[in-house]
Design an enzyme around this catalytic site. Sequence first.
Site, short mmCIF file in Angstrom:
data_model
loop_
_atom_site.label_atom_id
_atom_site.label_comp_id
_atom_site.label_asym_id
_atom_site.label_seq_id
_atom_site.Cartn_x
_atom_site.Cartn_y
_atom_site.Cartn_z
N TRP A 42 0.92 -1.21 -0.32
CA TRP A 42 -0.62 0.44 0.07
C TRP A 42 1.41 1.55 -0.12
O TRP A 42 1.51 1.47 0.25
CB TRP A 42 -0.96 0.21 1.16
CG TRP A 42 -1.62 1.32 1.03
CD1 TRP A 42 -2.93 2.47 0.74
CD2 TRP A 42 -1.21 2.60 2.23
NE1 TRP A 42 -3.01 3.15 1.20
CE2 TRP A 42 -2.35 3.59 1.51
CE3 TRP A 42 -0.13 2.81 3.15
CZ2 TRP A 42 -2.25 4.87 2.16
CZ3 TRP A 42 -0.16 3.47 3.32
CH2 TRP A 42 -1.12 4.94 3.56
N GLU A 61 -3.27 -2.78 -2.54
CA GLU A 61 -4.41 -2.24 -1.87
C GLU A 61 -4.40 -0.75 -2.59
O GLU A 61 -3.50 -0.11 -2.45
CB GLU A 61 -3.79 -2.14 -0.37
CG GLU A 61 -5.17 -1.17 0.62
CD GLU A 61 -4.18 -1.66 1.77
OE1 GLU A 61 -3.43 -1.72 1.85
OE2 GLU A 61 -5.58 -1.30 2.30
N LYS A 90 -7.09 2.73 -2.66
CA LYS A 90 -7.40 3.55 -1.20
C LYS A 90 -8.29 4.89 -3.04
O LYS A 90 -7.45 4.78 -3.80
CB LYS A 90 -6.58 4.65 -0.82
CG LYS A 90 -6.75 5.00 1.02
CD LYS A 90 -6.20 5.47 1.30
CE LYS A 90 -6.60 5.84 2.62
NZ LYS A 90 -5.80 6.11 3.89
N ASP A 124 -9.80 -2.71 1.29
CA ASP A 124 -9.62 -2.53 2.38
C ASP A 124 -11.48 -1.65 2.84
O ASP A 124 -11.75 -0.78 1.89
CB ASP A 124 -8.56 -1.54 2.31
CG ASP A 124 -8.88 -0.77 4.39
OD1 ASP A 124 -9.69 0.02 5.01
OD2 ASP A 124 -7.93 -0.59 4.81
N HIS A 154 -11.55 1.81 2.20
CA HIS A 154 -10.83 2.98 1.31
C HIS A 154 -12.38 3.32 0.45
O HIS A 154 -11.61 3.55 -1.15
CB HIS A 154 -10.19 1.32 0.56
CG HIS A 154 -8.27 2.31 1.07
ND1 HIS A 154 -7.22 1.75 1.50
CD2 HIS A 154 -8.39 2.34 2.60
CE1 HIS A 154 -6.84 1.86 2.15
NE2 HIS A 154 -7.35 2.24 3.64
N HIS A 212 -8.53 -6.29 4.19
CA HIS A 212 -8.48 -5.30 5.60
C HIS A 212 -9.66 -5.07 5.47
O HIS A 212 -10.53 -3.84 5.72
CB HIS A 212 -7.80 -4.36 5.48
CG HIS A 212 -5.97 -4.63 5.40
ND1 HIS A 212 -5.32 -3.20 4.88
CD2 HIS A 212 -5.85 -5.17 4.54
CE1 HIS A 212 -3.32 -4.29 4.52
NE2 HIS A 212 -4.27 -5.12 4.85
N ASP A 222 -11.82 7.24 6.42
CA ASP A 222 -11.15 5.72 6.87
C ASP A 222 -10.93 5.80 7.97
O ASP A 222 -9.30 6.26 8.21
CB ASP A 222 -10.19 5.33 5.45
CG ASP A 222 -9.29 4.46 5.67
OD1 ASP A 222 -9.87 3.74 6.10
OD2 ASP A 222 -7.88 5.10 4.94
N ASP A 270 -10.80 4.22 10.37
CA ASP A 270 -9.90 3.02 11.04
C ASP A 270 -10.22 2.54 12.20
O ASP A 270 -9.44 2.54 13.10
CB ASP A 270 -8.36 2.79 10.64
CG ASP A 270 -7.91 3.20 9.33
OD1 ASP A 270 -7.81 1.58 8.63
OD2 ASP A 270 -7.81 3.55 8.97
N ASP A 300 -7.77 -4.13 10.03
CA ASP A 300 -6.29 -3.05 9.94
C ASP A 300 -7.53 -2.08 10.39
O ASP A 300 -8.14 -1.26 9.76
CB ASP A 300 -6.35 -2.99 8.55
CG ASP A 300 -5.47 -1.46 8.13
OD1 ASP A 300 -5.14 -1.14 8.98
OD2 ASP A 300 -5.88 -1.15 6.57
C1 RNT Z 1 -4.24 2.52 4.85
C2 RNT Z 1 -4.47 1.46 4.80
C3 RNT Z 1 -2.92 0.43 4.81
C4 RNT Z 1 -2.51 1.01 6.37
C5 RNT Z 1 -1.81 -0.25 7.23
C6 RNT Z 1 -0.79 0.34 8.50
O1 RNT Z 1 -5.00 3.48 4.48
O2 RNT Z 1 -5.04 0.63 5.09
O3 RNT Z 1 -3.30 -1.32 4.77
O4 RNT Z 1 -3.19 0.52 7.37
O5 RNT Z 1 -0.65 -0.42 6.01
ZN ZN Z 2 -5.65 -1.51 5.02
#
Ligand code: RNT
Ligand code: ZN
Length: 424
Positions: free
Chosen positions: A189, A230, A232, A264, A267, A291, A299, A301, A331
């Site tokens: 990523w 990955e 985004k 993810d 994302h 993720h 995003d 998290d 994640d």
């Molecule tokens: C960032 C991505 C990525 C990170 C990690 C720490 O938006 O989701 O996966 O969260 O690599």
């Molecule tokens: Zn991620």
Amino acid sequence: MPSTSEQNLETAYQLARERYQALGVDTEAALKALRSISISLHCWQGDDVGGFEDPGRGLSGGIMTTGNYPGKARSIDELRADLDLAYRLIPGRHRLNLHAIYLETTRKIERNQIRPEHFAGWVDWARANGHGIDFNPTCFSHPLADDGFTLAHADAGIRRFWIEHCIASRQIGAYFGRELGTPCVTNVWIPDGTKDTPFSRAAPRQRLKESLDAVFAEKIDPRHNLDAVEAKLFGIGSESYVVGSHEFYLGYVTSRDDLLLCLDAGHFHPTEVISDKISSALLFVPELLLHVSRGVRWDSDHVVTLTDELQAIMQEIVRGDYLNRVHIGLDFFDASINRIAAWVIGARASLRGLLLALLEPRDLLDRYERDGNFSARLALLEELKGMPFGAVWDAYCLQQEVPVGMAFMDEVKSYEAAVLAKRA
Ligand code: RNT
Ligand code: ZN
């Protein structure tokens, strides 16, 4: 002799088992399937994505932790001790997802110089505890990423540096896979993007494609390492343009036959869900990495909880028989609550989502759907929400010798008092 409360749990399970049986669902088979699923627990929840390469350095790349809950891991030993506790509170056997900045070294190693030896301690620990390891190059929190570009940078020297870092990471992934006898998923990523509207959206994407071709040029035995990329939509400071968009990586992965697509959950556009992408993507890509995260308005998290979307993701994996083509990783990073609790809550929620999916009466639902009996399909899907699934989950925790219900928080609390509180 089981204690009274264990007897109650057992009785509740037997009653639940009969209720599910009446719908044609074998709870024992569901638990057996659940036991075989490994979730990859992300090391970075333990120290707010800090890593141990340069402990003073802040997080960059458009991702962010908020909160200042005391007790974050300050060393790899502390992180491992915290992880050990988390794994003891999560039923089943699970993997560890590492980032390159979690290397072990006494002197400064440049990112393009990282080697398996810097991760040998993790292998010893993983072997001793029965964990597989997954890996990620760290293309952020670094001076050469500070202007927002890495693999897509306009400067060929900076691109080269990140290409070398990603290649070194794949080699470390292969080392994990070889040593531990289970393939490492190495996920790339990058944060590359711009705060404001770029003039050329094409040029950085062209450069990213060429960089990735260089990163993945060398074939690695898939029994040791699997590569994922990955996408985004946007990050903090890359609101207007992200080079590695979903279309970019979906296209890139389908142009080859050896890459995994990483989806993810945070994302995409806020109302867009990855659960609806799994069955499409798996028609065209061999395997997926997920993720599992929880975006709240962006995003963000947040710690994964048993939301509708989490259930939908797990339903898709189970209903589509994709368990052997989907790698499940977590994640999220929340620094506002006990970090071990965060891991355990998120992992237990994910497993509960999986169990709910494994307990669906698929034959019945399938028949209703094929017969066009949509009233019965809707009625049954609603009834399932009231089924005694919690009793099956409790039985699973008991069987796996992890705390049932809130008892896991007692262990988190005593560890907090005995260990975390002493970390100034
Ligand atoms: C960032 C991505 C990525 C990170 C990690 C720490 O938006 O989701 O996966 O969260 O690599
Ligand atoms: Zn991620």
